[in-house]
Structure formats: C-alpha cells, structure tokens
Design a protein around this motif. Structure first.
Motif, short mmCIF file in Angstrom:
data_model
loop_
_atom_site.label_atom_id
_atom_site.label_comp_id
_atom_site.label_asym_id
_atom_site.label_seq_id
_atom_site.Cartn_x
_atom_site.Cartn_y
_atom_site.Cartn_z
N PRO A 146 -87.89 4.54 -23.16
CA PRO A 146 -89.12 5.24 -23.53
C PRO A 146 -90.09 4.28 -24.22
CG PRO A 146 -87.32 5.87 -24.96
CD PRO A 146 -86.72 5.04 -23.88
N LYS A 147 -91.36 4.60 -24.15
CA LYS A 147 -92.39 3.71 -24.69
C LYS A 147 -92.19 3.37 -26.17
CE LYS A 147 -97.31 2.74 -24.74
NZ LYS A 147 -97.30 2.21 -26.11
N PRO A 148 -91.81 4.33 -27.03
CA PRO A 148 -91.61 3.95 -28.44
C PRO A 148 -90.58 2.84 -28.63
CG PRO A 148 -91.70 6.33 -28.22
CD PRO A 148 -91.65 5.78 -26.83
N ILE A 149 -89.59 2.79 -27.73
CA ILE A 149 -88.60 1.70 -27.81
C ILE A 149 -89.20 0.42 -27.23
CG2 ILE A 149 -86.31 0.94 -27.11
CD1 ILE A 149 -86.35 3.24 -29.12
N ARG A 150 -89.93 0.54 -26.13
CA ARG A 150 -90.54 -0.65 -25.52
C ARG A 150 -91.54 -1.31 -26.47
NH1 ARG A 150 -91.46 2.78 -21.11
NH2 ARG A 150 -93.72 2.35 -21.17
N ASP A 151 -92.14 -0.52 -27.35
CA ASP A 151 -93.08 -1.09 -28.32
C ASP A 151 -92.38 -2.03 -29.29
OD1 ASP A 151 -95.16 0.32 -27.21
OD2 ASP A 151 -95.09 1.96 -28.67
N HIS A 152 -91.07 -1.86 -29.47
CA HIS A 152 -90.31 -2.69 -30.41
C HIS A 152 -89.28 -3.59 -29.72
CE1 HIS A 152 -91.93 -0.64 -33.92
NE2 HIS A 152 -91.69 0.52 -33.34
N MET A 153 -88.96 -3.29 -28.47
CA MET A 153 -87.89 -4.01 -27.79
C MET A 153 -88.38 -4.50 -26.44
SD MET A 153 -84.95 -5.29 -27.59
CE MET A 153 -84.65 -4.81 -29.28
N SER A 154 -88.56 -5.80 -26.31
CA SER A 154 -89.03 -6.40 -25.06
C SER A 154 -87.96 -6.36 -23.99
CB SER A 154 -89.45 -7.85 -25.30
OG SER A 154 -88.31 -8.63 -25.63
N ILE A 155 -88.35 -6.66 -22.77
CA ILE A 155 -87.39 -6.76 -21.67
C ILE A 155 -86.37 -7.86 -21.97
CG2 ILE A 155 -88.77 -8.39 -20.31
CD1 ILE A 155 -87.90 -6.79 -17.80
N TYR A 156 -86.79 -8.87 -22.71
CA TYR A 156 -85.88 -9.95 -23.08
C TYR A 156 -84.79 -9.45 -24.01
CZ TYR A 156 -84.24 -14.33 -25.09
OH TYR A 156 -83.46 -15.36 -25.53
N GLY A 157 -85.18 -8.63 -25.01
CA GLY A 157 -84.18 -8.06 -25.91
C GLY A 157 -83.17 -7.21 -25.18
#
Length: 287
Positions: A146-157
């Motif tokens: 979800p977007k709230p997670i993507r705001d803090h966690m990149s695809i790299y993470g």
C-alpha cells in the motif's frame, strides 16, 4: 557442501607490507563482526555480502544479489581479487556501471573484458558458499505494498527483505544453525531503507524464532573484493531478469548462475507478511 567450512588453498607469504596491512584490516573486520577470536568460529561463520542493481524504480527489474562466503575462503578471495584487478590495470573498486561508454572502464577492449570476467567468475565460483538473488518488478512492488508503506519503504528495501527470506531458506536447507550478518556498501543511496527493512525483519525473528538474521553492516566497497563481487552478481542478475544480453566481453558472468545460485521466487504471501510487519512498526514507532 553448502555452508561447510573449507580451507584456503593459499597462504599470504611473500606479499608486500602494504598488502599484509590491508589483509590484516579485512581480518579484523571479519572478527569484529563475529565478536570472537576463536579459529573454530572463524571458519564456521558465514557472511552474506549484498549489492543492488536497478533499484531506481525505472528499471524493469530491481535486484539485490550477492554471495555467501565463510572465513576459510574470505582472505584468499580478497587477495586474489586484488591480484586480478592489478593484472588488468584496474584501480579498485570494480563497478559494473563504469564499463559504460565514456566511463572509467569503458575503453577496455572486448578481449580484455572477457579475460577479466573469466577470472572474476572463476574466483567467485571457487570461493562462494553460494550466491543468491531477489528481484521485484515495479508492478509487483506497487501491487503488493500500500502507498503508506511505499512512502517509507523503497523497492530496494523490499528486495533486501526478500533476499533475507531467501537466505533463511538456504540456511534451513543446509541445517545451518547460526545467524548470518549482512554486509553492504556504505555508499548505497538506499541504506536507510535497508536499515528499516532489517529492523522489521529482526522483529519478525523475535516474534517467530530464528530466521538466521544477523547484524547489518555497511563498509567501503573499495576495501573489499567481496562487495565488488556482489555488484557483479547483482548487475548480471538484472541483465538476465530484464531480458538483456550480456555486453560483448561480459558473457562469462552468465556462468555464475548455475546450480549453486539461488533465486528467490516472488511470493505474495511473503510480501503480505512483511507488509503487516511494516505497518505494525509504523504504528509503534512512526518514522
């Protein structure tokens, strides 16, 4: 045998004082990570050296890849890596992106590139416990977080997290009981996302028993051939995963991806579990 401690075929006699000093530093780093001077523990301990490729979210595939190595091969790997680069007139670190046109290593001929990577691949294959990869496409990343997670966690993470899960699976298969530290390049632009992912992975471990996750460490890849080798692996994985051919002279890199190389298949349930952990972490400790 996977995770088995194997002895060096070579010593370090007859090398310069400068090189001996560098090897001493590398040995010190290993022992600091293991917190032990025991020779038994040295040879049994395993490290996972990782790098990223294509994780700016514009690539068809984001990759984290690298190699597992134990102490019995570590110092000889470092010494031989230095010799290979010196023989080819390359000042470390070896970065795959620098083979591009007009880059530092771009003028190396096809023939010399092939000679270089034949030796690099032979060294990695003869000294690794194994190599592994974790890949995610931008679509998989967006569809499962979800977007709230993507705001803090990149695809790299997320790639790092999937690589950590794959590392756990390999350790379980080999019946390896110890924890495995993760070592990455200090100059990585996504280091903070890796720290977040690692913190959450340790939380999963605390809640569900051992997942073989050790500490997370960052160091200068110019000092360590194993980190430069991880760059070679991650770069090669991305080329293959993106459907791209190896550039002329770099074809030997394909030989890394044999039966001793492990691919982390995409698992929606893994992403769901990791996402739930991230959500809980944000509630408990907002970033």
């Amino acid at each position: 045998m996977l995770f088995e401690a194997r002895r060096n075929p070579r010593g370090i006699e007859g090398i310069s004082t400068c090189v001996k000093s560098q090897l001493a530093y590398r040995r010190e780093v290993w022992l600091l990570l293991h917190n032990s001077e025991s020779s038994t523990n040295e040879t049994a301990a395993v490290r996972l050296y990782l790098d990223e490729s294509g994780t700016d979210e514009s690539s068809p595939q984001a990759v984290v890849g690298g190699l597992l190595i134990n102490y019995s091969h570590y110092l000889n790997f470092e010494q031989t890596w230095d010799e290979i680069l010196a023989d080819h007139g390359i000042t470390p670190p070896l970065h795959m992106k620098e083979f591009g046109k007009d880059r530092r290593l771009g003028a190396i001929s096809r023939c010399c590139r092939k000679e270089l990577f034949v030796r690099v691949v032979e060294l990695i294959r003869s000294h690794r416990v194994g190599t592994l990869e974790a890949t995610l496409s931008p679509r998989e990343y967006v569809d499962n977080l979800p977007k709230p997670i993507r705001d803090h966690m990149s695809i790299y993470g997320m790639c790092f997290s999937v690589a950590a899960v794959q590392n756990h699976r390999l350790a379980e298969t080999a019946n390896y009981q110890g924890r495995i530290p993760f070592i990455m390049d200090a100059g990585n632009p996504y280091a903070e996302h890796v720290r977040i992912a690692h913190r959450n992975f340790l939380q999963l471990q605390r809640e569900g028993g051992s997942l073989h996750a050790g500490g997370l460490y960052f160091d200068d890849d110019a000092e360590f051939g194993v980190l430069q080798a991880a760059d070679v692996i991650a770069w090669g994985v991305r080329r293959i995963a993106s459907g791209l051919a190896m550039p002329p002279g770099m074809e030997p890199i394909q030989d890394l991806f044999d039966s001793n190389h492990s691919r982390a298949d995409f698992k929606a349930e893994w992403m769901k579990l990791l996402t739930e952990t991230f959500i809980k972490s944000l509630k408990d400790d907002p970033l």
